[in-house]
Motif scaffolding. Sequence first.
Motif, PDB file in Angstrom:
ATOM      1  N   PHE A   3     108.196  21.279  74.899  1.00  0.00           N
ATOM      2  CA  PHE A   3     108.083  21.484  76.345  1.00  0.00           C
ATOM      3  C   PHE A   3     108.694  20.315  77.091  1.00  0.00           C
ATOM      4  CE2 PHE A   3     104.689  24.317  75.016  1.00  0.00           C
ATOM      5  CZ  PHE A   3     104.770  25.345  75.943  1.00  0.00           C
ATOM      6  N   GLN A   4     108.951  20.587  78.380  1.00  0.00           N
ATOM      7  CA  GLN A   4     109.309  19.507  79.289  1.00  0.00           C
ATOM      8  C   GLN A   4     108.330  19.570  80.450  1.00  0.00           C
ATOM      9  OE1 GLN A   4     112.602  19.889  82.167  1.00  0.00           O
ATOM     10  NE2 GLN A   4     113.523  18.181  81.089  1.00  0.00           N
ATOM     11  N   LEU A   5     107.783  18.410  80.820  1.00  0.00           N
ATOM     12  CA  LEU A   5     106.854  18.390  81.956  1.00  0.00           C
ATOM     13  C   LEU A   5     107.567  17.758  83.135  1.00  0.00           C
ATOM     14  CD1 LEU A   5     103.894  18.572  83.123  1.00  0.00           C
ATOM     15  CD2 LEU A   5     103.642  16.214  82.464  1.00  0.00           C
ATOM     16  N   PHE A  31     100.406  12.389  79.860  1.00  0.00           N
ATOM     17  CA  PHE A  31     100.324  13.742  79.306  1.00  0.00           C
ATOM     18  C   PHE A  31     100.458  13.602  77.798  1.00  0.00           C
ATOM     19  CE2 PHE A  31     102.038  18.033  78.383  1.00  0.00           C
ATOM     20  CZ  PHE A  31     100.974  18.755  78.859  1.00  0.00           C
ATOM     21  N   PRO A  37      97.067  24.996  79.133  1.00  0.00           N
ATOM     22  CA  PRO A  37      97.789  23.764  78.791  1.00  0.00           C
ATOM     23  C   PRO A  37      96.828  22.584  78.824  1.00  0.00           C
ATOM     24  CG  PRO A  37      98.174  24.362  81.060  1.00  0.00           C
ATOM     25  CD  PRO A  37      97.350  25.464  80.480  1.00  0.00           C
ATOM     26  N   PRO A  94      98.963  21.648  84.632  1.00  0.00           N
ATOM     27  CA  PRO A  94     100.312  22.078  85.031  1.00  0.00           C
ATOM     28  C   PRO A  94     100.422  23.597  85.059  1.00  0.00           C
ATOM     29  CG  PRO A  94     100.299  21.422  82.747  1.00  0.00           C
ATOM     30  CD  PRO A  94      98.918  21.166  83.262  1.00  0.00           C
ATOM     31  N   VAL A  97     102.510  26.620  83.764  1.00  0.00           N
ATOM     32  CA  VAL A  97     103.342  26.702  82.561  1.00  0.00           C
ATOM     33  C   VAL A  97     104.343  27.851  82.674  1.00  0.00           C
ATOM     34  CG1 VAL A  97     103.287  26.858  80.066  1.00  0.00           C
ATOM     35  CG2 VAL A  97     101.340  25.913  81.284  1.00  0.00           C
ATOM     36  N   LEU A 136     105.071  22.758  83.578  1.00  0.00           N
ATOM     37  CA  LEU A 136     105.326  22.536  82.157  1.00  0.00           C
ATOM     38  C   LEU A 136     106.254  23.649  81.712  1.00  0.00           C
ATOM     39  CD1 LEU A 136     104.459  20.799  79.743  1.00  0.00           C
ATOM     40  CD2 LEU A 136     102.582  22.378  79.372  1.00  0.00           C
ATOM     41  N   GLN A 185     108.658  25.503  78.914  1.00  0.00           N
ATOM     42  CA  GLN A 185     108.915  25.577  77.472  1.00  0.00           C
ATOM     43  C   GLN A 185     110.416  25.483  77.223  1.00  0.00           C
ATOM     44  OE1 GLN A 185     107.775  29.191  75.520  1.00  0.00           O
ATOM     45  NE2 GLN A 185     107.971  28.321  73.485  1.00  0.00           N
TER      46      GLN A 185
END
Length: 1943
Positions: free
Chosen positions: A975-977, A1004, A1044, A1070, A1072, A1109, A1111
């Motif tokens: 993932f990237q937040l 996180f 999450p 977050p 998602v 968040l 994916q």
Amino acid sequence: MALLVHLKTVSELRGKGDRIAKVTFRGQSFYSRVLESCEDVADFDETFRWPVASSIDSNEMLEIQIFNYSKVFSNKLIGTFRMVLQKVVEENHVEVTDTLMDDNNAIIKTSLCVEVRYQATDGTVGSWDDGDFLGEESLHEEEKDSQETDGLLPGSRPSSRPSGEKSFRSKGREKTKGGRDGEHKAGRSVFSAMKLGKNRPQKEEPQRQDEPAVLEMEDLDRLAIRLGDGLDPDSVSLASVTALTTNVSNKRSKPDIKMEPSAGRPMDYQVSVTVIEARQLVGLNMDPVVCVEVGDDKKYTSMKESTNCPYYNEYFVFDFHVSPDVMFDKIIKISVIHSKNLLRSGTLVGSFKMDVGTVYSQPEHQFHHKWAVLSDPDDISAGLKGYVKCDVAVVGKGDNIKTPHKANETDEDDIEGNLLLPEGVPPERQWARFYVKIYRAEGLPRMNTSLMANVKKAFTGENKDLVDPYVQVFFAGQKGKTSVQKSSYEPLWNEQVVFTDLFPPLCKRMKVQIRDSDKVNDVAIGTHFIDLRKISNDGDKGFLPTLGPAWVNMYGSTRNYTLLDEHQDLNEGLGEGVSFRARLMLGLAVEILDTSNPEITSSTEVQVEQATPISESCTGKIEEFFLFGAFLEASMIDRKNGDKPITFEVTIGNYGNEVDGLSRPQRPRPRKEPGDEEEVDLIQNLSDEETDEGGGLASVSSTPPMRPQITDRNYFHLPYLEHKPCIYIKSWWPDQRRRLYNANIMDHIADKLEEGLNDVQEMIKTEKSYPERRLRGVLEELSSGCYRFLSLADKDQGHSSRTRLDRERLKSCMRELESMGQQAKTLRAQVKRHTVRDKLRLCQNFLQKLRFLADEPQHSIPDIFIWMMSNNKRIAYTRVPSKDLLFSIVEEELGKDCAKVKTLFLKLPGKRGFGSAGWTVQAKLELYLWLGLSKQRKDFLCGLPCGFEEVKAAQGLGLLSFPPISLVYTKKQAFQLRAHMYQARSLFAADSTGLSDPFARVFFINQSQCTEVLNETLCPTWDQMLVFDNLELYGEAHELRDDPPIIVIEIYDQDTMGKADFMGRTFAKPLVKMADEAYCPPRFPPQLEYYQIYRGNATAGDLLAAFELLQIGPAGKADLPPINGPVDMDRGPIMPVPVGIRPVLSKYRVEVLFWGLRDLKRVNLAQVDRPRVDIECAGKGVQSSLIHNYKKNPNFSTLVKWFEVDLPENELLHPPLNIRVVDCRAFGRYTLVGSHAVSSLRRFIYRPPDRSAPNWNTSGEVVVSMEPEVPIKKLETMVKLDATSDAVIKVDVAEEEKERKKEKKKKKGSSDEPEEEEPDESMLDWWSKYFASIDTMKEQIRQQEISGIDLEEKEEMDNTEGLKGPMKGKEKARAAKEEKKKRTQSLGPGQGSEAPEKRKPKIDELKVYPKELESEFDNFEDWLHTFNLLRGKTGDDEDGGTEEERIVGRFKGSLCVYKVPLPEDVSREAGYDPTYGMFQGIPSNDPINVLVRVYVVRATDLHPADINGKADPYIAIRLGKTDIRDKENYISKQLNPVFGKSFDIEACFPMESMLTVAVYDWDLVGTDDLIGETKIDLENRFYSKHRATCGIAQTYSVHGYNIWRDPMKPSQILTRLCKEGKVDGPHFGPPGRVKVSNRVFTGPSEIEDENGQRKPTEEHVALLALRHWEDIPRVGCRLVPEHVETRPLLNPDKPGIEQGRLELWVDMFPMDMPSPGTPLDISPRKPKKYELRVIVWNTDEVVLEDDDFFTGEKSSDIFVRGWLKGQQEDKQDTDVHYHSLTGEGNFNWRYLFPFDYLAAEEKIVISKKESMFSWDETEYKIPARLTLQIWDADHFSADDFLAPFCSSLQGKVEAELHLLTAEEAEKNPVGLARNEPDPLEKPNRPDTAFVWFLNPLKSIKYLICTRYKWLIIKIVLALLGLLMLALFLYSLPGYMVKKLLGA
């Protein structure tokens, strides 16, 4: 009753796909089966059935949602159908075909056909009839059995399971019964999902789950139209529409945001007790003293001689600084002691006790003028011993006490009706025995290292337990203790401690403590509090306190023994225990005593007796419990612990505690008892994995040690990655799960309710539409939850180990919840738009009640502790209640954290966790926990994120339910937040400048990033996006979408030196986006939201941010939405928040009014000389002009400046505005003086007036006439319900005194109805006016209480209705008040005539405000606002009491914010001056000289300053350089002094504008102490539109007591107001009429001067216009009336606690106007001298005390004693009437009592020295009461006192009373006793007194025959006997000689 829904078909679907339907009613959802790959028509043909416990309401809703079903991702909503069930309820059967609506509430083509039936007839609840449902389809077997248990549960589906669905567990087993699958448990009673922001319904909420959260108005209208019958949208129940449960979460539970334990922290408390008087004291000839004892402090009143009804009126104050728990358990004891002096302690007459908590829980935290019932603890059969009248109040910091105005003592002779008891306690309390049975204890820690024991062990080899326990019980100020059991970890006592006390007791808690007996000092091992309210019920079906026998668990400090335990307080029960200490089996029973029974011991001493032992099994069958935990993440480990390997230990009781638990607890072997099949059971239950006891399932209670890795500068984390360690513990406890289950059900209901109420509050706060609908939904949920409890809680009735308390509690909980369900239903119907707030308040009561009921007093399984250990030392812990983890197959009984991943924050133990140390997180765990019976454990892994494999210990391989020692995750997602950090506001000031340099750190999983540091601000706008890449999350993708992990955001203050300071923390979840979802509305981009920041338990600002968040799919980052927008190069490589997310801005103009600066303190020891104000908002700003010489003139020369700025359209997102004051020093240096942040600009936003509003309507005339005022006094008769009924009107002497002016008239025989007298002007003075006004105020308060109108609620209501600025609402409320006053006035005369004695003369009144004038008039900030400038760090004292100390000055000015093109009409108005912008008509701010006149009336309830519990107060006044100390006129020994003084001071605004009025205590030696002071800002008052310079009187008169004080006459004031407000008028004429704008006022047109001449005048009507100025269109506002305000006195040393109150008022007159007259004379009235003449003629029916010595008849020697109350020393006696045989006495005796009397207060005034050492006389005011007592004169002993006639003349004394003024008495003198002048004749006394002289023979006969007959016979016999003996002895020797010699 049941509701059946037959869903037939859904047509016109688009595309091809799997469809599923969800049908919801009353929050309970069923899913249909999945129709695979169907085209445009879906043929569901399924029936759903809801058994309903309560009949369906015609506005409840049914909701059907159709989804596209997806195996992997969450289902996608196609459309929703909602239907109001009105038609169904009426017709019982409806068939509907209708279109669906999508989630934007637009109608779509898809339509559905449904049939709804309602069976209202059969009364059975939930008899399932499978035929109704599924047709021929067979159910899965496992679902069949679950139908019985889970059928009623929301979320179970009574339909076949979709065939394609398999669970995603690596083991491949099916998950749980009832089809609870991970991905759509949407309908489950969601354990309030974690949306941590502020639980606020998010802005993007409508798209986030399957239905819109808040419908907009037009949608609702459309909905209502569609629903037919054109229902009023308000009556549509949107229970399901607004089910704002935030994103549905099943795998995680909410973390707790508040970190710090608040208990145990000491606070300031003040207990004040006023002892007024005592009555009916039992005893003879007593000199009573009252002793007041709080905790261990004792104080005594003075002694009153020989009286049974002493009057004291003494005030005592006790100050404490302890923690609340300790405070509320302290006992207040009031006892009366008889004849106490220096040498002897006196004898106790009787005492009364209650705990401080009882007083604190009273309304206003006080009892006022109540009678305490005295009883004798040593003689419980004796009945009551008298009454003491007192006031008791307990004040904590920040509590304000409303003192009821000192009442006149007329209506309080009703003792029985005013007892000092809380509501609901019966007045007749009985004696009862409290038996506390102590059976045994287990698991005690070792309490000494005892070297001797070790030596002994070395020599003899025997090992003793190192603890000598005993139990001590504290209750109601007494304590009892059991015997000591030497060296035993499992002591057995079987003893009972017996207390005797009145029942119900006024002490809430009983403290039971296990202590260790030691030669040096005994220490507590553990403490348990028994709350008597939880173990009894005082209802009519209630029960006496009862408990057990049950185990209670005790928690305290860690178990390892150290000589000085730093956490010893925890063992005393203060603060949250950090470790299990022991458990104690105890019971409690109460027996009400029959005190007439002679066998009962009458003392209340504590006794200890043996108790009958009880069998082992009575607390429940011992079961094996299994606790499983999996550590999914351990991060944010404080860097102090980062260097050594770390392990986590989980313990439950002593199980799992390997470090300092005692010995390993053995598995309890089942004991053989007759008829017990347990043995057999166990053998059968031993499955293959448990056969080998020793090596079988050994517990694993701690994780393997692991070295932490660095996350960032402050924190470390443990690199678990895909290996998640597990723990499991077997433990054995009595099986009392039912208790916990019932508590859990109630907790669930309460959690849901709380969440709903928070939502509603949030909606009201953010002004979202329709909060009332959400509230209705909440109430509906509540009532269905309550009925659900009733059906569930009744199980397991036959349980053998249920105690009486279990049974009774169950009954009372069921009753309570049933009635709560009913109330919730009725409330729901009453919720309307305008009643939301009131109903919300009522719902808060439900919530408190539920929380109270859910708290189970009999413990079973101890709490679970998780400790972080480093190097075998315990570092930090957290505690999880076991009931939250308890497993049950019934969903509502499931603990809220059972089988969930919970985020836990570890904290430091005990006191170390207080304050700033406790704010840093020691570690953050993501922990999965499950606790349940071992035999139910097959599903203990069911709630873990899926996609793992189990790793088992060697012996557990291949065994199915053997727990794993770790989990290995095979599935992981990338993932990237993106954290969009926009801004924060109202942060904590961390630097000495009063500002901070904040930056935010976002955590996180195991990454963290920081925003940039913004210097010197409390409201940073970072506008920065942080991107976290390469995040690996373990588990299935779809689960991560719903659940999450949480994000932790911490705010720090950057310091140049040292490490950053912690400023606060908040959590977020977050939004998602999975790889296959589109990044598009409605869910994305996310909206900014406010998250509340906490620092410890205190809130410390808000953060505005959004988190997403994303994916990373197979294509890598290319698929992610681009990070658009330039990278902001000026700020370095910082990415701003992207466009879709940042708020939409528009141009606003901010106008600033700069008025001046006040009270600036020194900065770095230098005075401020040339200050300037800088205003900044969102990066733009403006500077004021420079003040060149602050000392000479602190005002600004340029008044108005403006700047333009881009602000968000949404007002809730407006950034704060910062005000800073800097001092310009030489050489271009600037120093910051102080700053202020205006966190919300809303109150300064200009809203154009609503010209259609009635108060803008200027057409047409409105006539206001001056109705002849009816005096309000008539109200008093209304309260007395009906004066003509057969009530006995008892006229006591005080009445006599009231009537003394009418004395002569009475003698003539008064007419029935005295005509209302016009009072004689010369008799009246200002005080008459004042007392009349106080009566009115009291009357109004009483009326308010009677009619129950709470004005504040009213104001709130009005405020919400029309937001026309905060003033208008209050005006409405006031108008309502005035209306009410008029209405009650008009009722007056009718009843007044019935009760002639209540007629009061008509007196002009003023307004007495029971609070400060400011609070009544919005702080006089109608156009000039005061902003406090702060500097220095915010205090860490979490009560925020240090705010005062940080104030370094005040900025006066104002703001106006508006969108830039201003509407034309504003600037076109007449006289618009562009330089002043929006601030038109503002006076000049040049210096102005003012005469300030301060009138100080009196002070009440001053805090005593001297040792004797009194004070010698005087007034001190400071204004600028003037300092007046009125020291000569101090008032000796008074806590309620009447000052009656006025002071004139000349001042120059703006330099001198803060007036301080202080009360000091005069001391003969040493400096005078400040009692308290109050500060008044005169400048705001002077310039206010409310015209607070000189109050406007009720009527205008030119002479007398009501003379007009203002130099300007009403007509001049009116003319001036009209001119300033640009109002047309005033037009006078014809006489008696004036017109202002469109209002016409009429009234009298003549006035009488002092000579009685009538002259024409316009002043009356002008005054009428002024008194109704608020009705004038456009400019109207209330003008300050003639008044007296009551201001609290505060002392800087005791911040926040009131030290008394001061009544005063202030007049101000500008010096350039004509000078005002002489000040009003308000000097205290001098008491008038009177003489009371009492002639005692006769007595009758007196008790005969003595037996006559000669004749034996009953007789008495009577005399009469009389005195005036409070003057016992001056008592007068008649002569003695000897030997009265009939109880008659004749005296003809005259007493003369001279006294000084204050007619207005109805009190006698006595001045006397308190003792021979007193410096000066003390003045006492005492109610006027005459006491006559009849005595029996004894010649030898003290006189016996026969009967008191305290104040009531109902006895048989024939007396005549004459009351004369001193002058009359002089003219007409009389003699004392029977002396000249005007002598009385001698009494005619019968001869009986001397009867024995006249008839001697008769007397002798009587003496010999009757009285002493037997005595004489006995004496004769005795003499004979003696004679015989003497003869015998005399003749014996001679006789013997004869015999011997044989003569």
